[in-house]
Design a protein around this motif. Structure first.
Motif, PDB file in Angstrom:
ATOM      1  N   ALA A 110       8.569   7.077   5.657  1.00 20.57           N
ATOM      2  CA  ALA A 110       7.828   7.514   6.848  1.00 20.57           C
ATOM      3  C   ALA A 110       8.733   7.538   8.072  1.00 20.57           C
ATOM      4  N   LEU A 111       9.613   6.559   8.181  1.00 19.25           N
ATOM      5  CA  LEU A 111      10.527   6.517   9.321  1.00 19.25           C
ATOM      6  C   LEU A 111      11.586   7.611   9.215  1.00 19.25           C
ATOM      7  N   GLN A 112      12.025   7.900   8.002  1.00 19.05           N
ATOM      8  CA  GLN A 112      13.006   8.976   7.807  1.00 19.05           C
ATOM      9  C   GLN A 112      12.420  10.327   8.204  1.00 19.05           C
ATOM     10  N   ASP A 113      11.114  10.510   7.959  1.00 19.83           N
ATOM     11  CA  ASP A 113      10.458  11.788   8.253  1.00 19.83           C
ATOM     12  C   ASP A 113       9.979  11.879   9.692  1.00 19.83           C
ATOM     13  N   ASP A 114      10.235  10.845  10.493  1.00 23.36           N
ATOM     14  CA  ASP A 114       9.765  10.817  11.876  1.00 23.36           C
ATOM     15  C   ASP A 114      10.447  11.918  12.690  1.00 23.36           C
ATOM     16  N   THR A 115       9.661  12.873  13.145  1.00 21.35           N
ATOM     17  CA  THR A 115      10.195  13.976  13.953  1.00 21.35           C
ATOM     18  C   THR A 115      10.113  13.675  15.442  1.00 21.35           C
TER      19      THR A 115
ATOM     20  N   ALA B   9      -1.390  -2.059   1.833  1.00 24.94           N
ATOM     21  CA  ALA B   9      -0.403  -1.199   2.484  1.00 24.94           C
ATOM     22  C   ALA B   9       0.399  -0.349   1.504  1.00 24.94           C
ATOM     23  N   HIS B  10       0.801  -0.926   0.364  1.00 27.64           N
ATOM     24  CA  HIS B  10       1.636  -0.172  -0.568  1.00 27.64           C
ATOM     25  C   HIS B  10       0.858   0.951  -1.259  1.00 27.64           C
ATOM     26  N   LEU B  11      -0.474   0.837  -1.266  1.00 31.57           N
ATOM     27  CA  LEU B  11      -1.312   1.850  -1.901  1.00 31.57           C
ATOM     28  C   LEU B  11      -1.764   2.930  -0.924  1.00 31.57           C
ATOM     29  N   ALA B  12      -1.914   2.566   0.341  1.00 29.87           N
ATOM     30  CA  ALA B  12      -2.618   3.444   1.275  1.00 29.87           C
ATOM     31  C   ALA B  12      -1.780   3.943   2.441  1.00 29.87           C
ATOM     32  N   LEU B  13      -0.526   3.502   2.568  1.00 32.41           N
ATOM     33  CA  LEU B  13       0.246   3.930   3.730  1.00 32.41           C
ATOM     34  C   LEU B  13       0.373   5.444   3.785  1.00 32.41           C
ATOM     35  N   GLY B  14       0.583   6.078   2.647  1.00 32.88           N
ATOM     36  CA  GLY B  14       0.749   7.533   2.629  1.00 32.88           C
ATOM     37  C   GLY B  14      -0.453   8.263   3.191  1.00 32.88           C
TER      38      GLY B  14
ATOM     39  N   GLN C 124      -0.904  10.149   7.047  1.00 33.80           N
ATOM     40  CA  GLN C 124      -1.416  11.498   7.303  1.00 33.80           C
ATOM     41  C   GLN C 124      -2.640  11.456   8.202  1.00 33.80           C
ATOM     42  N   ALA C 125      -3.553  10.529   7.909  1.00 30.83           N
ATOM     43  CA  ALA C 125      -4.772  10.419   8.717  1.00 30.83           C
ATOM     44  C   ALA C 125      -4.437  10.120  10.173  1.00 30.83           C
ATOM     45  N   SER C 126      -3.464   9.244  10.399  1.00 28.52           N
ATOM     46  CA  SER C 126      -3.086   8.873  11.768  1.00 28.52           C
ATOM     47  C   SER C 126      -2.502  10.063  12.517  1.00 28.52           C
ATOM     48  N   GLN C 127      -1.672  10.841  11.845  1.00 32.88           N
ATOM     49  CA  GLN C 127      -1.114  12.023  12.495  1.00 32.88           C
ATOM     50  C   GLN C 127      -2.203  13.048  12.793  1.00 32.88           C
ATOM     51  N   ASN C 128      -3.178  13.169  11.872  1.00 32.34           N
ATOM     52  CA  ASN C 128      -4.300  14.076  12.114  1.00 32.34           C
ATOM     53  C   ASN C 128      -5.103  13.632  13.333  1.00 32.34           C
ATOM     54  N   LEU C 129      -5.401  12.331  13.397  1.00 36.61           N
ATOM     55  CA  LEU C 129      -6.178  11.801  14.516  1.00 36.61           C
ATOM     56  C   LEU C 129      -5.403  11.964  15.821  1.00 36.61           C
TER      57      LEU C 129
END
Length: 682
Positions: free
Chosen positions: A366-371, A414-419, A423-428
């Protein structure tokens, strides 16, 4: 004369799969092979030194031996693994580039050949046109017309007089007509063959252009595979979580592998929990209990401000686990400390549970993909137990005009749901940003100030599974940590930028966690929004008035709820667990109901999509009882009514709730001015 491209470069796309030389990555691979061998020899020397030092007993020898075993040898192992993995990645990349280049050069050769064929046919077509006295215009890609042009009158044919010239008596000569037919019969097969060859060559060029693009995509995929492999190494992870300057990265890498740089040493980044400076912050040297029993956030915020910048940086570097998880500290400070933790775990993950290792991988990705749009930060990180816990922030959390916490439900460790929550956080965040932009246009004429959202995904409690979800223990335990985080955000802003809007959005079992937490907080939040609630713990919360939430102008707590018709799992769980149901349309027979929440829709409105299952991000089939939303139809999927409604309620922009609100079965027109515009902006 029809123009024909002079070379393949004029035809093929400018994005070329032929770039560089396979010898370059092969040379890097050879260098890395030598590095791996050198590190292996270095490690063998360290082991020999350890054996020799083991024969001597003294404090100095013990210190040196400890450094060799705990720093140098561990770093050597990680560096060797990095070199071996990187060498293999570069060898594979070189082989792929060699294959792609060879295929692309063959495509280039075929296009050159096709152009040569077309040029040859153009000569034939031009010769026939001259013989017929005709002129045809066409683009080289379209090719010449299928039908040969008509013979012009008065043109001398080879071996004949003037074909088609009328005699003085006005009649055509029979011989002339026969000659004209003979000319057409002579040239039509040549014309047809030229047209066929021309169009065949164009078709081959089109196919080669497609192949050229495919090879370019394959080269891009090979580059991405190389980067992915390099980023997965210990060195790649250290670079990913470090600061962006070259000097900072050099320092991070050197300290990570050896504990020193150019003779300068620094205490290793580690999840240590004791430090003398913590006495000034916590009143004790130890911060080991701060996760489960965090100190009062207001006290932490005040104590931090009394430390010097040098003391603050020392604590960040030497006890990052404590600093990164202390509610009441600025979010950028916690992010800096938690990234130090990630540096450590990138090298020292052997002692972590498989679940924690999986979370570490997900978080690093997630941090690597941080734009940077929005920026991603690590608000909390606890890998000390078997279940990993993390809170991830989106936006500039220390200065945002709103801050919305998201609390997940069942089976969302966290290991199951972070993905999905990433996405949900970015949508919100994106939806809140669009609402704020709309509000900004409205208020600019009245002196409105710029607003920016902040979102935090709170995956920092041990979420229940399918059976334990029926019990209250997870909600009561997780509530304490959530309450501390909510108060921490408020306390931090009390010493900095005001926080006009502080809200919580909870999903499923996250709703009793949040409701319980809001009975423990010192500072009120502005709103609480529930998505597919699994029911509230009525032994703790008997009415919404028990919650520390600001009231609206009607004196009611700002509590909002929605329940999708296609989500049959949430109401079943609430009924089986005998928890109180906040959604009036989902109350089972004999089940307690907590009235008074504002209800908004999630079954579609206008162009906005319906939610057809229980999950926040839909994927695949709905499953039994709508336990999973279908693709694009989760509560927080983009362009759903539920997402826009949750964004509006969390911002206090109630006129923007699609479909409006009802309360106790009655449509409501909110008397509130949206507090995102009024509160703190006077």
């Amino acid at each position: 004369m029809t123009w024909i491209p002079s070379s393949a470069e004029e035809v093929l796309p400018s994005q070329s799969p032929i770039l560089g030389c396979p010898d370059e990555p092969s040379a890097v691979a050879r260098y890395l092979g030598g590095t791996a061998d050198g590190v292996a020899q270095y490690r063998a020397a360290l082991q020999r030194a350890q054996h020799t030092l083991g024969l001597v007993q003294s404090d100095g020898v013990t210190e040196i031996s400890g450094k060799i075993g705990q720093r140098l040898e561990v770093g050597a192992v990680a560096l060797n693994q990095t070199a071996v993995t990187a060498r293999s990645a570069f060898e594979h990349y070189a082989a792929e580039i060699d294959r792609i280049h060879a295929a692309a050069r063959w495509v280039h050769t075929r296009v050159e050949g096709s152009l040569a064929v077309i040029r040859g046919q153009r000569d034939t077509i031009d010769e026939i046109c001259r013989a017929l006295g005709a002129r045809v215009e066409f683009h080289w890609r379209a090719g010449p017309p299928v039908v040969m042009p008509a013979l012009a009158l008065g043109i001398p044919a080879p071996g004949a007089g003037w074909i088609g010239v009328l005699p003085h008596d006005g009649g055509a000569t029979t011989g002339g007509a026969m000659e004209a037919l003979a000319v057409r019969a002579r040239f039509e097969p040549l014309w047809a063959a030229a047209v066929s060859r021309w169009r065949g060559a164009v078709d081959q060029i089109d196919a080669d252009i497609d192949e050229w693009r495919r090879l370019f995509d394959e080269r891009s995929s090979a580059e991405l595979a190389l980067l992915t492999a390099l980023n997965s190494t210990a060195l790649g992870q250290l670079i990913t979580v470090s600061e962006t300057t070259v000097a900072a990265r050099r320092s991070i890498v050197a300290f990570g592998f050896s504990g020193e740089l150019w003779g300068l040493t620094r205490p290793p980044v580690s999840p240590a929990t004791e430090h003398a400076l913590l006495v000034q912050l916590l009143g004790t040297r130890s911060g080991a209990d701060t996760w489960h029993t965090p100190p009062a956030p207001a006290r932490i915020a005040e104590g931090w401000s009394e430390l010097t910048p040098s003391e603050q940086q020392q604590l960040i570097a030497e006890v990052p686990w404590v600093i990164g998880n202390l509610p009441g500290l600025p979010f950028h400070v916690r992010d800096q400390a938690n990234r130090r933790l990630l540096e450590y775990y990138a090298l020292h993950h052997d002692g972590l549970s498989p679940e924690c290792v999986e979370l570490l991988r997900e978080l690093t990705s997630a941090l690597q993909d941080d734009t940077g749009s929005p920026p991603v930060s690590v608000v909390a990180l606890n890998l000390s137990g078997s279940i990993p816990m993390v809170a991830v922030g989106y936006g500039t959390l220390d200065t945002s005009s709103s801050l919305t916490w998201e609390v997940p439900g069942m089976s969302s460790d966290a290991h199951l749901a972070l993905g999905s929550w990433h996405q949900a956080s970015q949508n919100l965040y994106g939806t809140q940003e669009r609402l704020l932009n709309a509000q900004r246009k409205h208020t600019r004429s009245r002196g409105g100030v710029a607003q920016a959202p902040g979102v935090i995904a709170f995956l920092a409690y041990d979420t229940p599974h399918l059976l334990s979800v029926l019990f209250a223990q997870s909600a009561r335990t997780g509530a304490h940590r959530l309450a501390a985080e909510l108060d921490g955000a408020a306390a931090t802003r009390a010493h900095g930028v005001p926080l006009p809007t502080h809200a919580v959005i909870a999903h499923s079992y996250g709703t009793p966690v949040t409701a319980n937490a809001l009975t423990l907080t010192q500072y009120p939040v502005q709103s609480f929004t529930m998505l597919g609630s699994a029911g509230l713990d009525d032994e703790v919360v008997r009415a919404f008035s028990d919650l520390n939430i600001e009231r609206d102008h009607a004196g009611a707590p700002r509590v909002f709820t929605t329940q999708a018709a296609g989500d049959q799992l949430a109401p079943l769980g609430a009924a089986l667990s005998d928890r109180a149901q906040p959604n009036p349309g989902a109350v089972a027979a004999g089940q307690d109901h907590i009235p008074g929440a504002y209800v908004f829709g999630s079954d579609g409105w206008g162009a906005l999509l319906s939610t057809d299952g229980h999950s926040v991000i839909g994927a695949g089939d709905r499953g039994l009882l709508g336990g999973n939303a279908s693709t694009g139809r989760g509560y927080l999927d983009i362009d759903t009514q539920a997402l826009v409604g949750a964004a509006a309620t969390s911002l206090g922009a109630l006129p923007h709730v699609p479909g409006g609100l009802t309360r106790n079965g009655q449509p409501m027109v909110s008397p509130d001015t949206p507090w995102i515009l009024s509160k703190g902006n006077e």
